[in-house]
Design an enzyme around this catalytic site. Structure first.
Site, mmCIF file in Angstrom:
data_model
loop_
_atom_site.group_PDB
_atom_site.id
_atom_site.type_symbol
_atom_site.label_atom_id
_atom_site.label_comp_id
_atom_site.label_asym_id
_atom_site.label_seq_id
_atom_site.Cartn_x
_atom_site.Cartn_y
_atom_site.Cartn_z
ATOM 1 N N ASN A 97 1.989 -31.780 19.757
ATOM 2 C CA ASN A 97 1.937 -32.059 18.318
ATOM 3 C C ASN A 97 1.746 -30.806 17.464
ATOM 4 O O ASN A 97 2.198 -30.773 16.323
ATOM 5 C CB ASN A 97 0.795 -33.050 18.047
ATOM 6 N N SER A 149 10.591 -33.609 13.852
ATOM 7 C CA SER A 149 10.557 -33.819 12.397
ATOM 8 C C SER A 149 11.906 -34.343 11.937
ATOM 9 O O SER A 149 12.943 -34.050 12.559
ATOM 10 C CB SER A 149 10.281 -32.499 11.676
ATOM 11 N N TYR A 162 12.030 -23.785 10.114
ATOM 12 C CA TYR A 162 11.337 -24.990 10.592
ATOM 13 C C TYR A 162 12.344 -25.980 11.185
ATOM 14 O O TYR A 162 12.134 -26.528 12.273
ATOM 15 C CB TYR A 162 10.577 -25.612 9.419
HETATM 16 P P1 NDP Z 1 -1.576 -30.029 10.069
HETATM 17 O O1 NDP Z 1 -1.268 -28.720 9.453
HETATM 18 O O2 NDP Z 1 -2.312 -31.061 9.287
HETATM 19 O O3 NDP Z 1 -2.345 -29.799 11.466
HETATM 20 C C1 NDP Z 1 -1.796 -28.876 12.376
HETATM 21 C C2 NDP Z 1 -2.564 -28.939 13.690
HETATM 22 O O4 NDP Z 1 -1.948 -28.028 14.603
HETATM 23 C C3 NDP Z 1 -4.009 -28.495 13.553
HETATM 24 O O5 NDP Z 1 -4.772 -29.223 14.494
HETATM 25 C C4 NDP Z 1 -3.949 -27.024 13.942
HETATM 26 O O6 NDP Z 1 -5.189 -26.513 14.442
HETATM 27 C C5 NDP Z 1 -2.915 -27.085 15.048
HETATM 28 N N1 NDP Z 1 -2.257 -25.802 15.318
HETATM 29 C C6 NDP Z 1 -1.524 -25.045 14.468
HETATM 30 N N2 NDP Z 1 -1.112 -23.917 15.088
HETATM 31 C C7 NDP Z 1 -1.599 -23.980 16.352
HETATM 32 C C8 NDP Z 1 -1.528 -23.125 17.477
HETATM 33 N N3 NDP Z 1 -0.873 -21.951 17.436
HETATM 34 N N4 NDP Z 1 -2.154 -23.499 18.622
HETATM 35 C C9 NDP Z 1 -2.834 -24.671 18.678
HETATM 36 N N5 NDP Z 1 -2.934 -25.526 17.649
HETATM 37 C C10 NDP Z 1 -2.326 -25.183 16.499
HETATM 38 O O7 NDP Z 1 -0.150 -30.608 10.549
HETATM 39 P P2 NDP Z 1 0.416 -32.102 10.605
HETATM 40 O O8 NDP Z 1 -0.599 -32.996 11.179
HETATM 41 O O9 NDP Z 1 1.022 -32.421 9.312
HETATM 42 O O10 NDP Z 1 1.632 -31.903 11.633
HETATM 43 C C11 NDP Z 1 1.517 -32.212 13.004
HETATM 44 C C12 NDP Z 1 2.916 -32.145 13.622
HETATM 45 O O11 NDP Z 1 3.785 -33.051 12.925
HETATM 46 C C13 NDP Z 1 3.571 -30.764 13.510
HETATM 47 O O12 NDP Z 1 4.311 -30.495 14.675
HETATM 48 C C14 NDP Z 1 4.498 -30.912 12.328
HETATM 49 O O13 NDP Z 1 5.554 -30.010 12.370
HETATM 50 C C15 NDP Z 1 4.933 -32.361 12.484
HETATM 51 N N6 NDP Z 1 5.438 -32.978 11.252
HETATM 52 C C16 NDP Z 1 4.615 -33.139 10.157
HETATM 53 C C17 NDP Z 1 5.115 -33.733 9.010
HETATM 54 C C18 NDP Z 1 4.272 -33.952 7.785
HETATM 55 O O14 NDP Z 1 4.827 -34.416 6.748
HETATM 56 N N7 NDP Z 1 2.975 -33.706 7.799
HETATM 57 C C19 NDP Z 1 6.526 -34.157 8.917
HETATM 58 C C20 NDP Z 1 7.279 -33.952 10.114
HETATM 59 C C21 NDP Z 1 6.738 -33.375 11.235
HETATM 60 P P3 NDP Z 1 -6.355 -25.924 13.442
HETATM 61 O O15 NDP Z 1 -7.012 -27.133 12.845
HETATM 62 O O16 NDP Z 1 -7.250 -25.143 14.326
HETATM 63 O O17 NDP Z 1 -5.638 -25.076 12.416
#
Ligand code: NDP
Length: 254
Positions: A97, A149, A162
Site C-alpha cells: 500500500n 490507482s 505517478y
Molecule cells: P497517505 O499519504 O495518507 O499515507 C501514506 C502511507 O505510506 C503512510 O503510512 C506512510 O508512512 C507510508 N509511506 C510513504 N512512503 C513510504 C516508504 N518509503 N516506506 C514505507 N512507508 C511509506 O497515502 P494514502 O493512504 O492516500 O495512499 C495509500 C496508497 O493508495 C498509495 O499507494 C497511493 O498511491 C494509493 N492511492 C491513493 C489515492 C488517494 O486518493 N488517497 C488514490 C489512488 C491511489 P508515514 O506515516 O511514516 O509517512
C-alpha cells in the site's frame, strides 16, 4: 470444493498479514479491517512515529505490530518479512500500500520527483514481493494485493510520474499472478479513485468541484471503502480471482 448456500466464512481469522504504509490513510483502514477479522497484522511506516503509535493505541484489542521500514530498502524489506515470519510463523497476505505522490507538469519535474515516486511506488512493491513470495511458495498459498490507482489506467495532468508508477504496478500484478499461480498464490491490485486522505488533500482543495463532477457517485471515497475491497481479495471468497485490477472509484469518468 463444493459451493455452499450457507453464510460463507472469509477464512481470515488466525492468519497473518503485512501491510506497507499502514500508519495513515488507506493503509491504516486496511490494517484495522484485517485485524478486526482476527488476523495478526504487521504494518510498516517510514517516518510518522506518532501516527504509527496511534494505530496501535487506538486498537488495544487487535493484534497489530508496527515496524519502521522504508519500502525502498530491499534489505530492510527482507529483514522485516523474516522478522514477521519468525514472530508469527507465516505470511498469508501481503498488501503493498505504501505510496507517494509528487505531481508537477513534465518540464518541471526534478530528478528526485522521479526517483522518489518510482522507488516507493514500484520498487517498494518488488522489494516486499521478493521478500514474501518464497515463504508463500513453500506454503503453496498466499494473497498479494497491490494498491494501484485510477491514474494507472487513465491520464491525469501533472501525473506522468505517478501514473507511470501505478501503470507499472498493474503490469507487475498481472505478470506475477501468472508466475506464481501454480503455487496457489493469488495476486491482484485495487485501483482507488480519489479517497479522503492526506495524500489527496491538495488536489481536493484545488480542484474539488471539477473532480466530483467526473465521479458517477458525486463524492470522494473513504479509506474504509478501499479496505473492504482488500478484505474481500484477501479472503476465501475471492478464491477464483487473480491477475485483476479492481477499480474502487465511485465510477470515475475521464
Ligand atoms: P497517505 O499519504 O495518507 O499515507 C501514506 C502511507 O505510506 C503512510 O503510512 C506512510 O508512512 C507510508 N509511506 C510513504 N512512503 C513510504 C516508504 N518509503 N516506506 C514505507 N512507508 C511509506 O497515502 P494514502 O493512504 O492516500 O495512499 C495509500 C496508497 O493508495 C498509495 O499507494 C497511493 O498511491 C494509493 N492511492 C491513493 C489515492 C488517494 O486518493 N488517497 C488514490 C489512488 C491511489 P508515514 O506515516 O511514516 O509517512
Amino acid at each position: 470444493m463444493s459451493d455452499s448456500i450457507s453464510q460463507p466464512d472469509p477464512g481470515l481469522a488466525g492468519k497473518n498479514a503485512i501491510v506497507t504504509g499502514g500508519s495513515r490513510g488507506i493503509g491504516r483502514a486496511i490494517v484495522e479491517r484485517l485485524a478486526a477479522s482476527g488476523m495478526d497484522v504487521t504494518f510498516t511506516y517510514v517516518s510518522n512515529e506518532a501516527a504509527a503509535k496511534g494505530v496501535v493505541d487506538e486498537n488495544p484489542d487487535l493484534a497489530i505490530t508496527p515496524m519502521r521500514v522504508d519500502v525502498r530498502d530491499s534489505a530492510a524489506a527482507r529483514a522485516c518479512v523474516e522478522a514477521m515470519v519468525e514472530r508469527v510463523g507465516s505470511i498469508d497476505v501481503l498488501v503493498n500500500n505504501a505510496g507517494v505522490i509528487r505531481d508537477n507538469l513534465l518540464p518541471m519535474l526534478e530528478d528526485d520527483d522521479l526517483t522518489t515516486v518510482f522507488e516507493t511506488n514500484i520498487e517498494g512493491v518488488f522489494n516486499f514481493c521478493r521478500a514474501a513470495v518464497p515463504y508463500m511458495m513453500s506454503k503453496r498459498s498466499g494473497r498479494i494485493i497491490n494498491i494501484s490507482s485510477v491514474s494507472g489506467e487513465k491520464g491525469g495532468r501533472g501525473q506522468t510520474n505517478y501514473a507511470a508508477s501505478k501503470g507499472a504496478v498493474n503490469a507487475f500484478t498481472k505478470s506475477l499472478a501468472v508466475e506464481v499461480g501454480r503455487r496457489k498464490i493469488l495476486v491482484n491490485a485495487v485501483a482507488p479513485g480519489v479517497i479522503e486522505t492526506e495524500m489527496s488533500e491538495q488536489v481536493r482543495d484545488l480542484a474539488g468541484d471539477e473532480i466530483t463532477s467526473n465521479i458517477v457517485l458525486k463524492r470522494y471515497g473513504l479509506p474504509s471503502e478501499i479496505a473492504n475491497a482488500v478484505w474481500f481479495l484477501s479472503s476465501d471468497l475471492a478464491s477464483y480471482i487473480t491477475g485483476q485490477v479492481l477499480s474502487v472509484d465511485g465510477g470515475f469518468k475521464f
